[in-house]
Design a protein around this motif. Structure first.
Motif, PDB file in Angstrom:
ATOM      1  N   TYR A   1       0.555  -5.689 -11.250  1.00  0.00           N
ATOM      2  CA  TYR A   1       0.026  -4.736 -10.266  1.00  0.00           C
ATOM      3  C   TYR A   1      -1.469  -4.506 -10.448  1.00  0.00           C
ATOM      4  CZ  TYR A   1      -1.198  -0.424  -7.982  1.00  0.00           C
ATOM      5  OH  TYR A   1      -1.843   0.504  -7.225  1.00  0.00           O
ATOM      6  N   LYS A   2      -1.930  -4.337 -11.687  1.00  0.00           N
ATOM      7  CA  LYS A   2      -3.345  -4.017 -11.940  1.00  0.00           C
ATOM      8  C   LYS A   2      -4.265  -5.115 -11.407  1.00  0.00           C
ATOM      9  CE  LYS A   2      -3.134  -0.060 -14.003  1.00  0.00           C
ATOM     10  NZ  LYS A   2      -3.688   1.134 -13.371  1.00  0.00           N
TER      11      LYS A   2
ATOM     12  N   VAL B   1      -6.420   7.612  -6.552  1.00  0.00           N
ATOM     13  CA  VAL B   1      -7.331   6.494  -6.286  1.00  0.00           C
ATOM     14  C   VAL B   1      -7.184   6.042  -4.834  1.00  0.00           C
ATOM     15  CG1 VAL B   1      -7.967   4.156  -7.005  1.00  0.00           C
ATOM     16  CG2 VAL B   1      -7.176   5.796  -8.701  1.00  0.00           C
ATOM     17  N   PHE B   2      -5.942   6.017  -4.329  1.00  0.00           N
ATOM     18  CA  PHE B   2      -5.693   5.633  -2.933  1.00  0.00           C
ATOM     19  C   PHE B   2      -6.419   6.581  -1.986  1.00  0.00           C
ATOM     20  CE2 PHE B   2      -3.355   5.750   1.050  1.00  0.00           C
ATOM     21  CZ  PHE B   2      -3.151   4.408   1.325  1.00  0.00           C
TER      22      PHE B   2
ATOM     23  N   GLY C   1       3.901  -0.156  -3.505  1.00  0.00           N
ATOM     24  CA  GLY C   1       3.354  -1.012  -4.550  1.00  0.00           C
ATOM     25  C   GLY C   1       4.390  -1.746  -5.371  1.00  0.00           C
TER      26      GLY C   1
ATOM     27  N   ARG D   1       1.791   4.426  -6.540  1.00  0.00           N
ATOM     28  CA  ARG D   1       1.422   4.192  -7.939  1.00  0.00           C
ATOM     29  C   ARG D   1       0.145   4.919  -8.346  1.00  0.00           C
ATOM     30  NH1 ARG D   1       3.044  -1.471 -10.430  1.00  0.00           N
ATOM     31  NH2 ARG D   1       5.086  -1.703  -9.473  1.00  0.00           N
ATOM     32  N   GLU D   2      -0.836   4.976  -7.444  1.00  0.00           N
ATOM     33  CA  GLU D   2      -2.112   5.625  -7.747  1.00  0.00           C
ATOM     34  C   GLU D   2      -2.552   6.493  -6.572  1.00  0.00           C
ATOM     35  OE1 GLU D   2      -4.675   2.673 -10.364  1.00  0.00           O
ATOM     36  OE2 GLU D   2      -4.054   1.739  -8.476  1.00  0.00           O
TER      37      GLU D   2
ATOM     38  N   HIS E   1       0.815  -1.218   0.000  1.00  0.00           N
ATOM     39  CA  HIS E   1       0.000   0.000   0.000  1.00  0.00           C
ATOM     40  C   HIS E   1       0.847   1.266   0.000  1.00  0.00           C
ATOM     41  CE1 HIS E   1      -3.454  -2.582   1.370  1.00  0.00           C
ATOM     42  NE2 HIS E   1      -3.966  -1.900   0.365  1.00  0.00           N
TER      43      HIS E   1
ATOM     44  N   GLY F   1      -6.670  -3.303  -3.392  1.00  0.00           N
ATOM     45  CA  GLY F   1      -6.843  -1.857  -3.389  1.00  0.00           C
ATOM     46  C   GLY F   1      -5.596  -1.179  -3.947  1.00  0.00           C
ATOM     47  N   PRO F   2      -5.649   0.132  -4.155  1.00  0.00           N
ATOM     48  CA  PRO F   2      -4.548   0.854  -4.803  1.00  0.00           C
ATOM     49  C   PRO F   2      -3.355   1.082  -3.882  1.00  0.00           C
ATOM     50  CG  PRO F   2      -6.255   2.377  -4.185  1.00  0.00           C
ATOM     51  CD  PRO F   2      -6.777   1.015  -3.869  1.00  0.00           C
ATOM     52  N   SER F   3      -2.222   1.400  -4.511  1.00  0.00           N
ATOM     53  CA  SER F   3      -1.002   1.742  -3.799  1.00  0.00           C
ATOM     54  C   SER F   3      -0.866   3.262  -3.769  1.00  0.00           C
ATOM     55  CB  SER F   3       0.189   1.122  -4.521  1.00  0.00           C
ATOM     56  OG  SER F   3       1.379   1.719  -4.094  1.00  0.00           O
TER      57      SER F   3
ATOM     58  N   ALA G   1      -4.228  -4.793  -7.675  1.00  0.00           N
ATOM     59  CA  ALA G   1      -4.918  -3.586  -7.205  1.00  0.00           C
ATOM     60  C   ALA G   1      -6.419  -3.832  -7.136  1.00  0.00           C
ATOM     61  CB  ALA G   1      -4.604  -2.412  -8.122  1.00  0.00           C
TER      62      ALA G   1
END
Length: 162
Positions: free
Chosen positions: A120-121, A137-138, A110, A133-134, A107, A128-130, A124
């Motif tokens: 990763y996708k 979105v996180f 990532g 990386r995002e 988290h 959930g998102p990192s 995710a």
């Protein structure tokens, strides 16, 4: 040593250490490289109290994984060595050691993925998102920095009063 037609007129001199400073036109001494070197981070090293609080955070685990557990989503933390302390920022500068949250490596950055065979996708969608990386979105899923800090403080207070 090879015989050479070129001969030195003066022998090689031993290197002499440079002076710590030189004089400028304004007669102010220049700072040495050591003095010009910046600290690695924008905060001073953590105190013993900060380190104790960090260890309490690590005992409790990743707050994003805790939120996932409450929502019924899978958690990415499988062992305690994956836990990291994330310093919250303001304008790209650390606020201080009082504004930190505990996140697992997944988290937080990532990079170290729980399942190596998936990308990763795919992970995710499961965990959930990192944050690295995002970040948008996180923050949409887990809340902004203030909400994360408030949740971390609430978890610590609950742990101390239990």
């Amino acid at each position: 040593m090879k015989n050479s037609l070129l001969k030195r007129r003066k022998p090689l001199l031993a290197r002499v250490p440079m002076k710590a400073y030189t004089r400028l036109a304004s007669s102010k001494p220049m700072k040495t490289y050591k003095a010009l070197r910046r600290r690695a981070h924008s905060t001073a090293p953590p105190t013993a109290l900060d380190l104790a609080r960090f260890s309490l955070m690590r005992e409790h685990g990743c707050i994003a994984c805790m939120m996932n557990r409450k929502r019924g989503i899978a958690t990415a933390t499988f062992n305690r060595r994956d836990l990291e302390i994330h310093h919250l920022l303001s304008g790209g500068v650390r606020i201080g050691h009082h504004a930190v949250v505990c996140l697992c490596h997944y988290h937080h950055q990532g990079k170290r993925l729980p399942f190596l065979e998936q990308g990763y996708k795919a992970q995710a969608a499961i965990f959930g998102p990192s944050l690295e990386r995002e970040p948008r979105v996180f923050r949409a899923m887990y809340g902004d920095d203030d909400a994360l800090l408030a949740y971390q403080v609430a978890v610590l207070k609950e742990q101390l009063h239990a």
